[in-house]
Design an enzyme around this catalytic site. Structure first.
Site, PDB file in Angstrom:
ATOM      1  N   GLY A  43       0.803  -1.219   0.000  1.00  0.00           N
ATOM      2  CA  GLY A  43       0.000   0.000   0.000  1.00  0.00           C
ATOM      3  C   GLY A  43       0.832   1.263   0.000  1.00  0.00           C
ATOM      4  O   GLY A  43       0.841   2.002   0.980  1.00  0.00           O
ATOM      5  N   TYR A  49     -12.097  -0.376  12.031  1.00  0.00           N
ATOM      6  CA  TYR A  49     -10.695  -0.031  11.776  1.00  0.00           C
ATOM      7  C   TYR A  49      -9.849  -0.294  13.017  1.00  0.00           C
ATOM      8  O   TYR A  49      -8.797  -0.937  12.949  1.00  0.00           O
ATOM      9  CB  TYR A  49     -10.604   1.440  11.374  1.00  0.00           C
ATOM     10  CG  TYR A  49      -9.205   1.978  11.217  1.00  0.00           C
ATOM     11  CD1 TYR A  49      -8.434   1.641  10.113  1.00  0.00           C
ATOM     12  CD2 TYR A  49      -8.666   2.843  12.176  1.00  0.00           C
ATOM     13  CE1 TYR A  49      -7.150   2.148   9.958  1.00  0.00           C
ATOM     14  CE2 TYR A  49      -7.387   3.356  12.027  1.00  0.00           C
ATOM     15  CZ  TYR A  49      -6.628   3.008  10.916  1.00  0.00           C
ATOM     16  OH  TYR A  49      -5.354   3.511  10.775  1.00  0.00           O
TER      17      TYR A  49
END
Length: 260
Positions: free
Chosen positions: A15, A155
């Protein structure tokens, strides 16, 4: 003298199209590492891969780490070029959602991206590190993994799991020369945080600018952190200078956590 030289080391950063991932790729390469990274689009891969380096190298691969097959293809492509010495599990998303309206699919998708991508990459690259008696794994977790946030429930859960996994693996594989740590960024001015601030504002009926201003003023050092500041810690943890640091979770939050 502090030894941050990574010449000859092969590193993977997941990422890395923007923010902390991008900054980490550049800094590892500046210290001599041959870095492989992934991003979801050809444009993002080309942009970062074209960065000029004096000693290390930057190599990009298109992959969607939220999909099992794409993640495995990325792993296979990296391993086809040789073993990995350094792994930085950075990829992730931080949507702000109301718990009562989150579906099973919402939970599953975020766990695939934030957590299972890290599990899959670590599982794939760890054996060679053990065999070579040298390795570094850094989990980019979050302060939300340690200090729960009602607006970032799923999250925070994935990031707490990353901390737990890194501590467990550090205990198991430290004797093999593999050091595993977590980095917990706080308020870092990235595109992902701007998106999160927008979602928080929408969920609370406020304005994105007010969310950013209020959060920034809560940091003791008086500002948001930068991606480069997080990348500096990551690079240190990947080096010989951090040879006695393992199983830790280090906060990069400008003093905001306030715990002892």
């Amino acid at each position: 003298m502090m030894n941050l030289d990574l010449t000859g080391k092969r590193a993977v950063v997941t990422g890395a199209s923007l923010g902390i991932g991008e900054a980490t790729v550049k800094l590892l390469a500046q210290h001599g590492a041959d870095v492989f990274f992934c991003a979801r689009t050809d444009e993002a891969v080309t942009k970062l891969a074209d960065t000029e380096t004096e000693i290390g190298s930057i190599n990009g691969i298109v992959a969607d780490m939220g999909e099992k097959e794409s993640t495995q293809n990325f792993i296979d492509e990296v391993l086809a070029k040789g073993s990995v010495d350094i792994l930085v599990n950075n990829v992730g998303a931080s949507p702000s959602r109301n718990f009562l309206y989150m579906t099973d699919e919402d939970w599953q998708q975020l766990h695939e991206l934030n957590l299972l991508s890290a599990v899959r990459c670590t599982r794939a690259f760890l054996p060679a590190m053990r065999e070579n008696k040298w390795g570094r794994v850094v989990m980019i977790s979050s302060s939300a993994g340690k200090y729960p946030n009602a607006a970032l429930i799923d999250y925070g859960a994935t990031k707490a799991a990353m901390i737990s996994i890194s501590k467990s693996l550090a205990k198991k594989y430290g004797s093999d020369g593999v050091l595993i740590n977590s980095v917990l960024p706080g308020l870092i001015h990235t595109a992902m945080w701007e998106r999160a601030a927008t979602e928080i504002a929408e969920a609370t009926g406020g304005k994105m600018e007010d969310v950013i201003k209020a959060n920034g003023s809560s940091v003791p050092v008086g500002r948001y952190g930068t991606s480069e500041e997080v990348a500096s810690l990551v690079t240190f943890l990947c080096s010989e200078a951090a040879s006695y640091i393992s199983g830790t979770s280090i906060e990069v939050d400008g003093g905001q956590s306030g715990h002892i």
